[in-house]
Design a protein around this motif. Structure first.
Motif, PDB file in Angstrom:
ATOM      1  N   HIS A 126      -1.018  -4.014  -1.860  1.00 16.85           N
ATOM      2  CA  HIS A 126      -2.369  -4.488  -1.549  1.00 16.85           C
ATOM      3  C   HIS A 126      -2.331  -5.952  -1.138  1.00 16.85           C
ATOM      4  O   HIS A 126      -1.626  -6.749  -1.725  1.00 16.85           O
ATOM      5  CB  HIS A 126      -3.369  -4.254  -2.673  1.00 16.85           C
ATOM      6  CG  HIS A 126      -2.826  -4.313  -4.052  1.00 16.85           C
ATOM      7  ND1 HIS A 126      -1.962  -3.394  -4.558  1.00 16.85           N
ATOM      8  CD2 HIS A 126      -3.037  -5.198  -5.043  1.00 16.85           C
ATOM      9  CE1 HIS A 126      -1.664  -3.688  -5.796  1.00 16.85           C
ATOM     10  NE2 HIS A 126      -2.289  -4.781  -6.115  1.00 16.85           N
ATOM     11  N   GLU A 127      -3.090  -6.214  -0.080  1.00 19.71           N
ATOM     12  CA  GLU A 127      -3.203  -7.574   0.453  1.00 19.71           C
ATOM     13  C   GLU A 127      -4.547  -8.123   0.005  1.00 19.71           C
ATOM     14  O   GLU A 127      -5.595  -7.760   0.552  1.00 19.71           O
ATOM     15  CB  GLU A 127      -3.143  -7.564   1.973  1.00 19.71           C
ATOM     16  CG  GLU A 127      -1.804  -7.164   2.535  1.00 19.71           C
ATOM     17  CD  GLU A 127      -1.785  -7.294   4.049  1.00 19.71           C
ATOM     18  OE1 GLU A 127      -2.857  -7.351   4.679  1.00 19.71           O
ATOM     19  OE2 GLU A 127      -0.680  -7.348   4.594  1.00 19.71           O
ATOM     20  N   SER A 138      -6.683 -10.121   2.826  1.00 18.08           N
ATOM     21  CA  SER A 138      -7.314  -9.329   3.889  1.00 18.08           C
ATOM     22  C   SER A 138      -8.067  -8.115   3.357  1.00 18.08           C
ATOM     23  O   SER A 138      -8.685  -7.393   4.113  1.00 18.08           O
ATOM     24  CB  SER A 138      -6.254  -8.865   4.892  1.00 18.08           C
ATOM     25  OG  SER A 138      -5.346  -7.990   4.246  1.00 18.08           O
ATOM     26  N   ARG A 158      -6.922  -5.300   2.218  1.00 16.22           N
ATOM     27  CA  ARG A 158      -6.353  -4.053   2.730  1.00 16.22           C
ATOM     28  C   ARG A 158      -5.391  -3.458   1.715  1.00 16.22           C
ATOM     29  O   ARG A 158      -4.676  -4.175   1.036  1.00 16.22           O
ATOM     30  CB  ARG A 158      -5.607  -4.291   4.043  1.00 16.22           C
ATOM     31  CG  ARG A 158      -6.507  -4.701   5.175  1.00 16.22           C
ATOM     32  CD  ARG A 158      -5.765  -4.789   6.470  1.00 16.22           C
ATOM     33  NE  ARG A 158      -4.677  -5.777   6.377  1.00 16.22           N
ATOM     34  CZ  ARG A 158      -3.807  -6.012   7.336  1.00 16.22           C
ATOM     35  NH1 ARG A 158      -3.873  -5.348   8.466  1.00 16.22           N
ATOM     36  NH2 ARG A 158      -2.860  -6.910   7.185  1.00 16.22           N
ATOM     37  N   ASP A 198       4.696  -6.577   9.660  1.00 20.16           N
ATOM     38  CA  ASP A 198       4.198  -7.746  10.376  1.00 20.16           C
ATOM     39  C   ASP A 198       3.661  -7.350  11.741  1.00 20.16           C
ATOM     40  O   ASP A 198       4.276  -6.588  12.472  1.00 20.16           O
ATOM     41  CB  ASP A 198       5.322  -8.773  10.581  1.00 20.16           C
ATOM     42  CG  ASP A 198       5.818  -9.336   9.277  1.00 20.16           C
ATOM     43  OD1 ASP A 198       5.093  -9.216   8.271  1.00 20.16           O
ATOM     44  OD2 ASP A 198       6.929  -9.877   9.265  1.00 20.16           O
TER      45      ASP A 198
END
Length: 123
Positions: A43-44, A47, A49, A108
């Motif tokens: 999990h980011e 962001s 997300r 990325d």
């Protein structure tokens, strides 16, 4: 083998709920009988997300998971926690010859475009 990358963008203020629901219903574990070899959720926080990378035995295994009643059951609660409840956009990417099929796809530069996106890397 086939690798998939699922990107779920959380609805405003629902990121924690999305991560909790994904873990609670054990989606990765539920996919193992359908041919999932390895799955990892990342999990980011910045962001909002949730990114899930998965390695499948083959394309038929992945397809059996996508069309299974079990997938429908365990993912039912995710829709309201994402920005919108649309179906995934599927992009197929051939894996380069000589690439280790168990290697993780670098995340990325993945365009998030629609809220839910699935990238498939075909071995």
């Amino acid at each position: 083998m086939l690798q998939s990358v699922l990107i779920l963008s959380a609805a405003p203020t629902r990121f924690g709920d999305l991560v909790e629901e994904y873990r609670r219903v054990a989606i990765i574990e539920a996919a193992i009988p359908f041919g999932l070899l390895r799955g990892e959720a990342v999990h980011e926080v910045v962001s909002h997300r949730l990114i899930v990378t998965s390695l499948w035995r083959d394309a038929a295994s992945y397809e059996s998971w996508l069309t299974s009643d079990e997938r429908t059951r365990v993912t039912a609660g995710l829709g309201p926690l994402t920005v919108d409840d649309q179906d995934p956009v599927i992009v197929k990417i051939p894996r380069r010859a000589g690439t280790d099929p168990s290697a993780t796809l670098p995340l990325d530069g993945i365009a998030t475009g629609p809220t839910i996106r699935v990238l498939l890397v075909v071995a």
